[in-house]
Scaffold this motif. Structure first.
Motif, PDB file in Angstrom:
ATOM      1  N   CYS A 880     -32.193 -25.704 -25.366  1.00 15.30           N
ATOM      2  CA  CYS A 880     -32.453 -25.093 -24.064  1.00 15.30           C
ATOM      3  C   CYS A 880     -31.676 -25.811 -22.970  1.00 15.30           C
ATOM      4  O   CYS A 880     -31.130 -25.176 -22.058  1.00 15.30           O
ATOM      5  N   TYR A 881     -31.626 -27.119 -23.066  1.00 17.11           N
ATOM      6  CA  TYR A 881     -30.881 -27.871 -22.062  1.00 17.11           C
ATOM      7  C   TYR A 881     -29.402 -27.487 -22.089  1.00 17.11           C
ATOM      8  O   TYR A 881     -28.783 -27.253 -21.041  1.00 17.11           O
ATOM      9  N   ALA A 882     -28.823 -27.427 -23.302  1.00 18.01           N
ATOM     10  CA  ALA A 882     -27.389 -27.162 -23.425  1.00 18.01           C
ATOM     11  C   ALA A 882     -27.035 -25.766 -22.956  1.00 18.01           C
ATOM     12  O   ALA A 882     -26.004 -25.544 -22.310  1.00 18.01           O
ATOM     13  N   GLN A 883     -27.891 -24.795 -23.250  1.00 16.39           N
ATOM     14  CA  GLN A 883     -27.544 -23.404 -22.963  1.00 16.39           C
ATOM     15  C   GLN A 883     -28.017 -22.937 -21.586  1.00 16.39           C
ATOM     16  O   GLN A 883     -27.375 -22.074 -20.970  1.00 16.39           O
ATOM     17  N   THR A 884     -29.142 -23.501 -21.116  1.00 17.67           N
ATOM     18  CA  THR A 884     -29.743 -22.942 -19.893  1.00 17.67           C
ATOM     19  C   THR A 884     -30.061 -23.999 -18.838  1.00 17.67           C
ATOM     20  O   THR A 884     -29.561 -23.947 -17.700  1.00 17.67           O
ATOM     21  N   TRP A 885     -30.892 -24.938 -19.203  1.00 21.38           N
ATOM     22  CA  TRP A 885     -31.478 -25.826 -18.209  1.00 21.38           C
ATOM     23  C   TRP A 885     -30.432 -26.604 -17.410  1.00 21.38           C
ATOM     24  O   TRP A 885     -30.572 -26.771 -16.205  1.00 21.38           O
TER      25      TRP A 885
END
Length: 947
Positions: A880-885
């Motif tokens: 989630c961090y890599a793609q969005t957050w």
């Protein structure tokens, strides 16, 4: 109804041929072994007594019917028997090398017990009988043994293999009668053979052709009916030539029988050119309509065309002025020099002498030992040396060298030029190595000029030729050494295309700096020299090419710049010795042989000569070629790992890179030296591990180091197991996917795809990367830095390990391995992430907390964490961090905050950070709500400020 199978062999059959008939009949039980029309006299004598004990059939007694299959043994030619036609199938069982391909449809026996490299053909059948655990009669064992013993010279010919010896021993166990073997191998000659042998001996003529001792013997024997092999063997034993040719006028025709004791004279080729045939060591031919003199002349011409010249002293000597002793030097000092350089002897010169006329004798280590045992260390060398002035020229054949060693008793012979000046030394060991492990077939120095031409571009090839020619003009010799030579032999340098840039190490017997300066003066480029070490780096820049490479261009070639190497390293040939274990060595100028001896493993001791007179010669003083062929990593001497324990890591690196094995004795020395690794500096450890991490699959070497106990010697808690190997493989997979993603995105941006194609590529690439545990942009860390993270991650403390201070652990690791600054930074970040795992994987942890932690780590640390930790919650959050957050940010900026009546200052950053956290945690929706959230914070701050 199916046809019959027959077993055939050649005419004038010897015991090996007849034994092969028998061996084949024991394996092909339905086949009929057919005797040839002509057999040798000793074989006929044996069969006259024992023929009815064997299943042999004479051609005239073969039953009628079609021959469906013919098995040819010890031959590839045959005399047809009745029942054979064009439809007959052929199977060949022959231990000789084939000079020509087999006819279409013929098959070769593919035995499973080893390749067809045996001294006797019968060995091939005996091996299969051994494998089947067959029981043989005493007479059967005796005939099979006769075949092996006759074709291997009673197991003494150079072509004899361990397989022949093993089979001979098994046949003796089966009951082979050695007294019968001896009787028929030493069969008494007939009176006609004795008379012809005397006539041939009387006419024997010794010629030196292509440096080889060739004996010709001619005779007229119109009524002679026996074979000529008996007289040929007598003359071979009497004269011991490199090759023998008997030329006998037998009336209707002239018979030529040839024998050779070296593969350098291929008598089979000579006989084939004369219309006959045979093998490299034994052959024959029948000629008609010619004379004895004409046949002799034709043979001489054929030998001159194809015979290989003998090895010369120049090919095995150590070049350069050798270490010498003054005749007045004390014996004790001479012994110290012998110990320092590891030599067994030194030439002794008269005081002030440098040439042949001043050579006073030779001083050996044995003589020095005796003198020191009698406490005579202060005596001058001249009192105990072996007196004499024995020397030899570089162009002398090694046979002359051997004779001189025998006559003088010297194990080291000085080499001199035409003026008598010392130019090198050649030792008994050099000669033994030439005639040793590789056998007679390797008496010639291997030539790799063709391999060089295939591996290099035309410009590189011409450039090396220029380097060699310049060195020769200066009286120097120059050689390619190092990994390039090793990989050339392994065919790793030539991968089907020319390399556009090859960096080479060149060792110079002479002054490397002077040679490099001369080449630079001729061709341009830049030069970086180190006078202290006698080295020079010649760097070729594109700007140097146009005016300096015209003489290297082929006619009509434009530019002449394609494929030029990036640089050459010129190194003065040197030797080294260690004053104590693990310290750096003391270095002195030496010869190419001494320079190669200081290297780590035999596979790295090969060198290629570049001077015009020796172009392409492969120098192999220490058995490196054999170890490359057999796949072994071997040290040059027993104290190699003691001198430099980091060679332990290099041994494992080469073993795993090439799929080799560490030679048994070398592994024993390696294990003995493992405790010495404690004394190696951290920087040297790190350098060797960096090189391992640059390999294609470094985990294989690391696992092997763990198996050998090396890792725990480097660090008491350092280990590697299956999980480490999986993590390394996962890292490579991740990097490959990221690189593919980056390449495709770059292609899309460069306009290589249409709009529709670009959308498809982008979607596919994004989906592929999304399937990975995480995706990071800007990951440019060197691969070895990432592997370091994988290796030491388990050594980093977690939050629960309160007995270890994180800072102390990180500092200890960095000091133990002397890690580079960037790697130390990665280690610190991995440690911080590891200690934050309870938060990162906590069920109640909000996204903003995760983002706050991960924002402080570099992409490399985040990628490694996603690989090294398997917690599904953690991996989901990393994804989630890599793609969005990480892409979430407020739509507001400082100008917007200023509109809210807030003055610029640190408060801006705090508000934006809190706003981003609220967006991440879902407390605020993007858009108008951001303004309301920001206004609330501003009001709060203003109220506090007012209070």
């Amino acid at each position: 109804m199916s046809g019959r199978t027959v077993i055939l062999t050649h005419e004038h059959a010897d015991f090996d041929a007849i034994a092969s008939l028998l061996g084949a009949s024991l394996l092909f039980t339905e086949a009929q072994p057919v005797l040839p029309h002509k057999i040798k006299r000793n074989v006929a004598g044996f069969l006259s007594l024992y023929l009815n004990q064997f299943p042999f059939v004479e051609p005239r007694h073969l039953p009628r019917g079609r021959v469906e299959r013919a098995v040819l043994v010890d031959t590839r030619s045959y005399n047809a028997v009745k029942g054979m036609d064009e439809s007959t199938d052929f199977l060949v069982v022959d231990h000789h090398s084939a000079a020509h391909p087999l006819p279409p449809g013929w098959a070769v026996w593919q035995e499973s017990l080893g390749p067809h490299t045996t001294g006797a053909n019968a060995t091939l059948f005996v091996e299969r009988l051994m494998h089947q655990n067959r029981r043989l009669s005493s007479l059967t064992s005796t005939l099979l043994a006769l075949g092996i013993y006759e074709d291997t010279g009673s197991l003494l010919y150079a072509s004899t293999t361990h397989r022949d010896i093993r089979c001979a021993a098994w046949l003796v166990e089966q009951g082979a009668r050695l007294e019968v073997v001896r009787r028929y191998l030493h069969y008494p000659p007939t009176l006609a053979q004795q008379e012809l042998t005397a006539q041939l001996t009387e006419s024997a003529e010794h010629l030196t052709i292509a440096g080889r001792n060739i004996v010709f013997a001619v005779a007229e024997a119109h009524k002679y009916e026996d074979e000529l092999s008996g007289p040929a063997q007598v003359l071979m034993d009497l004269f011991d030539p490199d090759a023998l040719f008997l030329i006998v006028d037998m009336g209707p025709h002239i018979q030529v029988v040839a024998r050779s004791s070296t593969d350098a004279v291929d008598v089979g080729m000579v006989a084939e050119r004369l219309g006959g045939g045979g093998h490299r060591r034994a052959a024959a031919a029948l000629l008609q309509g010619t004379t004895l003199a004409e046949v002799r002349r034709r043979i001489v011409d054929l030998i001159q065309e194809d015979a290989s010249p003998p090895a010369t002293v120049s090919q095995i000597m150590s070049r350069g002025r050798p270490h010498t002793l003054d005749e007045e030097m004390p014996v004790g000092e001479a012994m110290d020099l012998m110990k320092r350089y590891g030599h067994e002897g030194f030439p002794v010169l008269r005081k002030g002498g440098i040439g042949r006329g001043q050579l006073a004798g030779i001083m050996t280590r044995r003589d020095a030992d005796r003198a020191l045992n009698h406490r005579l260390g202060t005596l001058p060398v001249q009192k105990i040396m072996r007196q004499g002035s024995h020397a030899i020229g570089a162009d002398a054949p090694v046979g002359e060298l051997h004779r001189l060693m025998v006559e003088s008793g010297w194990g080291q012979i000085p080499v001199v030029d035409e003026a008598g000046a010392l130019t090198g030394i050649v030792t008994r060991t050099d000669l033994l190595k030439l005639w040793g492990e590789e056998g007679e077939a390797q008496a010639q120095i291997p030539d790799v000029s063709r391999e060089l031409e295939q591996a290099l571009t035309e410009s590189q090839h011409r450039l090396l030729g220029m380097v060699g020619g310049t060195a020769a003009e200066m009286g120097y010799a120059v050689y390619i050494v190092g990994g390039f030579v090793r990989d050339l032999i392994l065919d790793r340098a030539n991968t089907g295309r020319k390399s556009s840039s090859i960096d080479m190490d060149l060792v110079v017997e002479g002054d490397a700096i002077l040679l490099a300066e001369q080449i630079q003066a001729n061709c341009g480029g830049r030069l970086v020299t180190h006078g202290r070490f006698g080295t020079a780096k010649w760097i070729l820049d594109e700007s140097d090419y146009p005016l300096s490479w015209g003489d290297l261009q082929s006619p009509g070639q434009e530019g002449g710049q394609e494929g030029l190497p990036a640089h050459f390293d010129f190194v003065t040939a040197r030797t080294e010795f260690y004053t104590e274990p693990t310290v750096l060595p003391t270095v002195e100028q030496g010869s190419i042989k001494l320079d190669l001896h200081r290297r780590d493993f035999t596979i790295n001791t090969l060198a290629i000569a570049l001077t015009p007179d020796r172009w392409g010669d492969l120098l192999d003083f220490y058995g490196g070629l054999t170890d490359l062929r057999t796949g072994q990593v071997r040290v040059l001497h027993s104290l190699s790992f003691v001198d430099d324990p980091t060679r332990i890591l290099r041994a494992v690196r080469y073993e795993q890179r090439f799929g080799f094995s560490i030679e048994t004795r070398t592994e024993e020395h390696l294990l003995d030296a493992v405790p010495l690794l404690e004394r190696v500096t951290a920087a040297r450890f790190r350098q060797e591990l960096d090189r391992i991490f640059q390999e294609a699959r470094p985990e294989e070497a690391i696992l092997r180091l763990d198996e050998l106990g090396v890792l725990k010697q480097i660090h008491s808690d350092l280990r590697a197991g299956a999980a480490f190997a999986r993590n390394c493989a996962a890292l490579r997979t991740r990097l490959t996917a990221m690189h593919q993603f980056s390449d495709q995105m770059e292609a899309c941006e460069s306009g290589l795809y249409s709009d529709e194609g670009r959308e498809k590529v982008e979607a596919a690439a994004t989906a592929r990367v999304a399937r990975m545990a995480s995706s990071e942009s800007g990951l440019e860390a060197p691969i070895e830095r990432l592997y370091w993270g994988v290796l030491i991650y388990d050594l980093l403390p977690s939050e629960l390990e309160i007995d270890r201070s994180p800072s102390d652990v990180e500092l200890a690791l960095s000091e133990r391995f002397r890690l580079r600054g960037e790697t130390r930074q990665l280690t610190r970040q991995l440690q911080q992430l590891k200690m934050s795992l309870p938060l990162l994987a906590g069920k109640k942890t909000v996204p903003s907390t995760v983002v706050h932690i991960l924002d402080q780590a570099q992409p490399a640390a985040r990628v490694l964490l996603s690989i090294l930790e398997v917690d599904p919650i953690l991996r989901e959050r990393l994804l989630c961090y890599a793609q969005t957050w990480r892409h979430v940010s407020p739509s507001m900026d400082g100008k917007d905050l200023e509109k809210l009546g807030l003055k610029p200052g640190p408060l801006y950053g705090e508000i934006l950070r809190r706003l981003r956290a609220a967006l991440l945690d879902g407390d605020v929706q993007a858009g108008a709500a951001e303004w309301e959230f920001a206004k609330g914070i501003v009001s709060e701050k203003l109220e506090k400020s007012f209070e």
